[in-house]
Design a protein around this motif. Sequence first.
Motif, PDB file in Angstrom:
ATOM      1  N   PRO A  70     -51.673   6.968  38.414  1.00  0.00           N
ATOM      2  CA  PRO A  70     -51.086   7.778  37.338  1.00  0.00           C
ATOM      3  C   PRO A  70     -51.307   7.204  35.944  1.00  0.00           C
ATOM      4  CG  PRO A  70     -49.373   6.548  38.490  1.00  0.00           C
ATOM      5  CD  PRO A  70     -50.629   6.352  39.264  1.00  0.00           C
ATOM      6  N   ALA A  71     -51.650   5.920  35.863  1.00  0.00           N
ATOM      7  CA  ALA A  71     -51.807   5.290  34.551  1.00  0.00           C
ATOM      8  C   ALA A  71     -53.113   5.686  33.864  1.00  0.00           C
ATOM      9  CB  ALA A  71     -51.736   3.772  34.691  1.00  0.00           C
ATOM     10  N   ALA A  72     -54.149   5.985  34.643  1.00  0.00           N
ATOM     11  CA  ALA A  72     -55.460   6.267  34.054  1.00  0.00           C
ATOM     12  C   ALA A  72     -55.463   7.462  33.109  1.00  0.00           C
ATOM     13  CB  ALA A  72     -56.497   6.457  35.166  1.00  0.00           C
ATOM     14  N   PRO A  73     -54.930   8.623  33.500  1.00  0.00           N
ATOM     15  CA  PRO A  73     -54.917   9.750  32.545  1.00  0.00           C
ATOM     16  C   PRO A  73     -54.119   9.444  31.280  1.00  0.00           C
ATOM     17  CG  PRO A  73     -54.453  10.516  34.774  1.00  0.00           C
ATOM     18  CD  PRO A  73     -54.398   9.017  34.810  1.00  0.00           C
ATOM     19  N   LEU A  74     -53.049   8.675  31.433  1.00  0.00           N
ATOM     20  CA  LEU A  74     -52.236   8.313  30.271  1.00  0.00           C
ATOM     21  C   LEU A  74     -53.040   7.473  29.287  1.00  0.00           C
ATOM     22  CD1 LEU A  74     -49.530   8.139  28.763  1.00  0.00           C
ATOM     23  CD2 LEU A  74     -48.949   6.164  30.197  1.00  0.00           C
ATOM     24  N   PHE A  75     -53.723   6.461  29.797  1.00  0.00           N
ATOM     25  CA  PHE A  75     -54.537   5.610  28.927  1.00  0.00           C
ATOM     26  C   PHE A  75     -55.688   6.400  28.306  1.00  0.00           C
ATOM     27  CE2 PHE A  75     -52.809   1.861  31.348  1.00  0.00           C
ATOM     28  CZ  PHE A  75     -52.224   1.257  30.255  1.00  0.00           C
ATOM     29  N   SER A  76     -56.238   7.336  29.058  1.00  0.00           N
ATOM     30  CA  SER A  76     -57.325   8.162  28.527  1.00  0.00           C
ATOM     31  C   SER A  76     -56.844   8.994  27.346  1.00  0.00           C
ATOM     32  CB  SER A  76     -57.869   9.065  29.640  1.00  0.00           C
ATOM     33  OG  SER A  76     -58.874   9.912  29.134  1.00  0.00           O
ATOM     34  N   CYS A  77     -55.673   9.598  27.472  1.00  0.00           N
ATOM     35  CA  CYS A  77     -55.115  10.409  26.384  1.00  0.00           C
ATOM     36  C   CYS A  77     -54.811   9.563  25.156  1.00  0.00           C
ATOM     37  CB  CYS A  77     -53.849  11.121  26.859  1.00  0.00           C
ATOM     38  SG  CYS A  77     -54.131  12.399  28.096  1.00  0.00           S
ATOM     39  N   ILE A  78     -54.231   8.390  25.375  1.00  0.00           N
ATOM     40  CA  ILE A  78     -53.932   7.489  24.256  1.00  0.00           C
ATOM     41  C   ILE A  78     -55.214   7.068  23.557  1.00  0.00           C
ATOM     42  CG2 ILE A  78     -53.000   5.215  23.636  1.00  0.00           C
ATOM     43  CD1 ILE A  78     -51.014   5.560  25.944  1.00  0.00           C
ATOM     44  N   SER A  79     -56.249   6.799  24.366  1.00  0.00           N
ATOM     45  CA  SER A  79     -57.529   6.369  23.807  1.00  0.00           C
ATOM     46  C   SER A  79     -58.149   7.446  22.937  1.00  0.00           C
ATOM     47  CB  SER A  79     -58.480   5.999  24.951  1.00  0.00           C
ATOM     48  OG  SER A  79     -59.741   5.631  24.456  1.00  0.00           O
ATOM     49  N   GLU A  80     -58.084   8.705  23.387  1.00  0.00           N
ATOM     50  CA  GLU A  80     -58.684   9.799  22.623  1.00  0.00           C
ATOM     51  C   GLU A  80     -57.913  10.081  21.340  1.00  0.00           C
ATOM     52  OE1 GLU A  80     -61.553  11.376  23.173  1.00  0.00           O
ATOM     53  OE2 GLU A  80     -61.841   9.924  24.788  1.00  0.00           O
ATOM     54  N   SER A 241     -62.138  19.649  27.978  1.00  0.00           N
ATOM     55  CA  SER A 241     -61.016  19.700  28.897  1.00  0.00           C
ATOM     56  C   SER A 241     -61.492  19.265  30.271  1.00  0.00           C
ATOM     57  CB  SER A 241     -60.427  21.115  28.972  1.00  0.00           C
ATOM     58  OG  SER A 241     -61.348  21.996  29.580  1.00  0.00           O
ATOM     59  N   PHE A 242     -60.536  19.014  31.170  1.00  0.00           N
ATOM     60  CA  PHE A 242     -60.905  18.619  32.523  1.00  0.00           C
ATOM     61  C   PHE A 242     -61.670  19.741  33.226  1.00  0.00           C
ATOM     62  CE2 PHE A 242     -57.345  15.683  31.761  1.00  0.00           C
ATOM     63  CZ  PHE A 242     -57.945  14.491  32.156  1.00  0.00           C
ATOM     64  N   LYS A 243     -61.413  20.978  32.809  1.00  0.00           N
ATOM     65  CA  LYS A 243     -62.107  22.121  33.415  1.00  0.00           C
ATOM     66  C   LYS A 243     -63.604  22.052  33.175  1.00  0.00           C
ATOM     67  CE  LYS A 243     -62.026  27.195  33.456  1.00  0.00           C
ATOM     68  NZ  LYS A 243     -61.432  28.408  32.834  1.00  0.00           N
ATOM     69  N   SER A 248     -69.164  23.235  33.562  1.00  0.00           N
ATOM     70  CA  SER A 248     -70.448  22.962  32.916  1.00  0.00           C
ATOM     71  C   SER A 248     -71.419  22.392  33.957  1.00  0.00           C
ATOM     72  CB  SER A 248     -70.260  21.956  31.770  1.00  0.00           C
ATOM     73  OG  SER A 248     -71.497  21.478  31.327  1.00  0.00           O
ATOM     74  N   LYS A 249     -72.602  22.970  34.025  1.00  0.00           N
ATOM     75  CA  LYS A 249     -73.571  22.569  35.042  1.00  0.00           C
ATOM     76  C   LYS A 249     -73.901  21.083  34.959  1.00  0.00           C
ATOM     77  CE  LYS A 249     -78.324  23.362  36.590  1.00  0.00           C
ATOM     78  NZ  LYS A 249     -79.586  24.121  36.346  1.00  0.00           N
ATOM     79  N   GLY A 250     -74.243  20.627  33.752  1.00  0.00           N
ATOM     80  CA  GLY A 250     -74.618  19.222  33.593  1.00  0.00           C
ATOM     81  C   GLY A 250     -73.462  18.287  33.861  1.00  0.00           C
ATOM     82  N   ALA A 251     -72.271  18.644  33.350  1.00  0.00           N
ATOM     83  CA  ALA A 251     -71.095  17.798  33.556  1.00  0.00           C
ATOM     84  C   ALA A 251     -70.705  17.751  35.029  1.00  0.00           C
ATOM     85  CB  ALA A 251     -69.930  18.309  32.714  1.00  0.00           C
ATOM     86  N   PHE A 252     -70.826  18.887  35.725  1.00  0.00           N
ATOM     87  CA  PHE A 252     -70.465  18.908  37.149  1.00  0.00           C
ATOM     88  C   PHE A 252     -71.406  18.036  37.960  1.00  0.00           C
ATOM     89  CE2 PHE A 252     -70.797  20.856  41.419  1.00  0.00           C
ATOM     90  CZ  PHE A 252     -69.507  20.563  41.857  1.00  0.00           C
ATOM     91  N   ALA A 390     -63.853  11.987  32.365  1.00  0.00           N
ATOM     92  CA  ALA A 390     -64.481  11.599  33.636  1.00  0.00           C
ATOM     93  C   ALA A 390     -63.915  10.281  34.153  1.00  0.00           C
ATOM     94  CB  ALA A 390     -65.997  11.490  33.449  1.00  0.00           C
ATOM     95  N   LEU A 391     -63.755   9.313  33.246  1.00  0.00           N
ATOM     96  CA  LEU A 391     -63.213   8.015  33.655  1.00  0.00           C
ATOM     97  C   LEU A 391     -61.767   8.137  34.122  1.00  0.00           C
ATOM     98  CD1 LEU A 391     -64.652   5.684  30.860  1.00  0.00           C
ATOM     99  CD2 LEU A 391     -65.283   5.683  33.274  1.00  0.00           C
ATOM    100  N   SER A 392     -61.019   9.050  33.509  1.00  0.00           N
ATOM    101  CA  SER A 392     -59.605   9.184  33.873  1.00  0.00           C
ATOM    102  C   SER A 392     -59.426   9.800  35.259  1.00  0.00           C
ATOM    103  CB  SER A 392     -58.870  10.027  32.825  1.00  0.00           C
ATOM    104  OG  SER A 392     -59.296  11.374  32.858  1.00  0.00           O
ATOM    105  N   ILE A 393     -60.468  10.453  35.780  1.00  0.00           N
ATOM    106  CA  ILE A 393     -60.432  10.948  37.159  1.00  0.00           C
ATOM    107  C   ILE A 393     -61.115   9.972  38.100  1.00  0.00           C
ATOM    108  CG2 ILE A 393     -61.221  12.772  38.708  1.00  0.00           C
ATOM    109  CD1 ILE A 393     -60.898  14.752  36.476  1.00  0.00           C
ATOM    110  N   ASN A 394     -62.251   9.463  37.668  1.00  0.00           N
ATOM    111  CA  ASN A 394     -62.992   8.526  38.515  1.00  0.00           C
ATOM    112  C   ASN A 394     -62.191   7.254  38.766  1.00  0.00           C
ATOM    113  OD1 ASN A 394     -65.485   7.775  39.910  1.00  0.00           O
ATOM    114  ND2 ASN A 394     -65.710   6.249  38.295  1.00  0.00           N
ATOM    115  N   GLY A 395     -61.437   6.810  37.753  1.00  0.00           N
ATOM    116  CA  GLY A 395     -60.629   5.602  37.922  1.00  0.00           C
ATOM    117  C   GLY A 395     -59.595   5.740  39.018  1.00  0.00           C
ATOM    118  N   PRO A 396     -58.742   6.774  38.970  1.00  0.00           N
ATOM    119  CA  PRO A 396     -57.767   6.969  40.045  1.00  0.00           C
ATOM    120  C   PRO A 396     -58.410   7.191  41.412  1.00  0.00           C
ATOM    121  CG  PRO A 396     -57.113   8.219  38.129  1.00  0.00           C
ATOM    122  CD  PRO A 396     -58.486   7.676  37.837  1.00  0.00           C
TER     123      PRO A 396
END
Length: 482
Positions: A70-80, A241-243, A248-252, A390-396
Amino acid sequence: MEQATRRSDIRQYVAAIAANLLSFIFGIFMGWTAMMLPDLLSSDTPLQGGPITKEDVSWLASIMCLSSIPAAPLFSCISEKFGRKPVGYMVGLFYLVTGLMVALSDTVEILYVSRVILGCATSGTFVFTPLYVSEIAEDRTRGPLGTILATMVNIGTLYAFVIGATLRYYTVAWLCVLPSIIFLLVLFWIPETPGHLLRQNRHQEAKQALQWLRGKRADIIPELETTKNIMKKMESSKAASFKDLVTSKGAFRAFYIILALATNQQLCGLTAVTSYTVLIFQESGSNLSPDTSTIVVGLMSLVGSVLASILCSHFRRKTLLLFGNVFLAVSLVALGFYFYFKHLGQDVSSIGWVPVTSLSVYVLVFNLSFSSLPLVITSEIFSPHLLGKALSINGPYTALLAFLVGKFFINLSSAVGTHGSFWIYAVFCVLGSIFIIVVLPETKDCPLQTTLDKLSGTKSKFSAEAERLTYEAVRSSKNSSV
């Protein structure tokens, strides 16, 4: 020209190493797990309640992975929103609190709490460090700078192995506190990333930060303008956004690539090997003492990560990852056969060198390949505005896999034998090799915009310019080394 390039490289390495002091601290606490759990299991435990149970061991080794999710998305938001450096300060404080709790506690319950906080700090480390390093690096230095993370983790782990083998429990704990204080002081000195400052429309500060990173005499205008153009292109589109990671083809494509690499990285048994190193050697009955064997493994980890920083500049990403999977599988199969023969009751004293050799090869090869390259590749296949998402999902996701491997290694070994566990990990290495050959794109020396265009199947005007600048930079670097 050569002197300016060399000065720019030095500044980038200094900033990257300073940021990666967090990776060093993470490595210390990883090493602490391997060295201190046997002490906590012994009758001479420093805890008031007596020796801990094997169930306690499995939770202490893995709960940090669970709490990091749960900490990863929080840190990602703070970072942005607030920048990369504020996240660094928060993570440094979390590590400091963790160390103080270990040093001042004498109950297993406090250790559980400290491991939960450690998990949050770990998550922040793998949000802050890759983001910071990728945003201060030039295209030609992004690979080598990305490998610093693994090197610093292994230096920290070796540090913990050495002091854990020679000093008492609470002395070790206090020596785990000091690096956090040093990091908090050093972080004040390095600049915020130019990319984040540009996104916040702080153009003058971005120019000053880039000038600091490239050197006072460096001509930063072309790079600054290229970065601004990319930022304008991003601003003209809707906010990330996470969506976007799936629509997006390239992002997916980039998204499922990094998830597959994380699966490969964790299901080769990394957490089991690093968390239970001493216990594995105790069970193996190897000729070397468990502490000595663990230090040897720590040294090989460090050698591997140092070599990775060199080889990353000379070999393709796919080549190194494929090489890693093959030799990880070989070392795991060999280790599995050793424990299988021991399980059958055969005399294995004549091959007592197999455990330390197999694990040494394992950690050496892992650090040459999977320790840092997945993060390097992640920074090379995502646009800056999606990288944090991406990191906030890949990390968890990575943490969840690490938790499962660490928590259930003892259970898995009880069900299929220690040998069976290692053979299962080897199967995942083989499957990972197939993915790398068939799916993974090559990103070495490829400008970010060019990679993004390839993944999405498009071509932009910025891509051609980025290719030209990277080609000139690589050619200049090669000429200066001759």
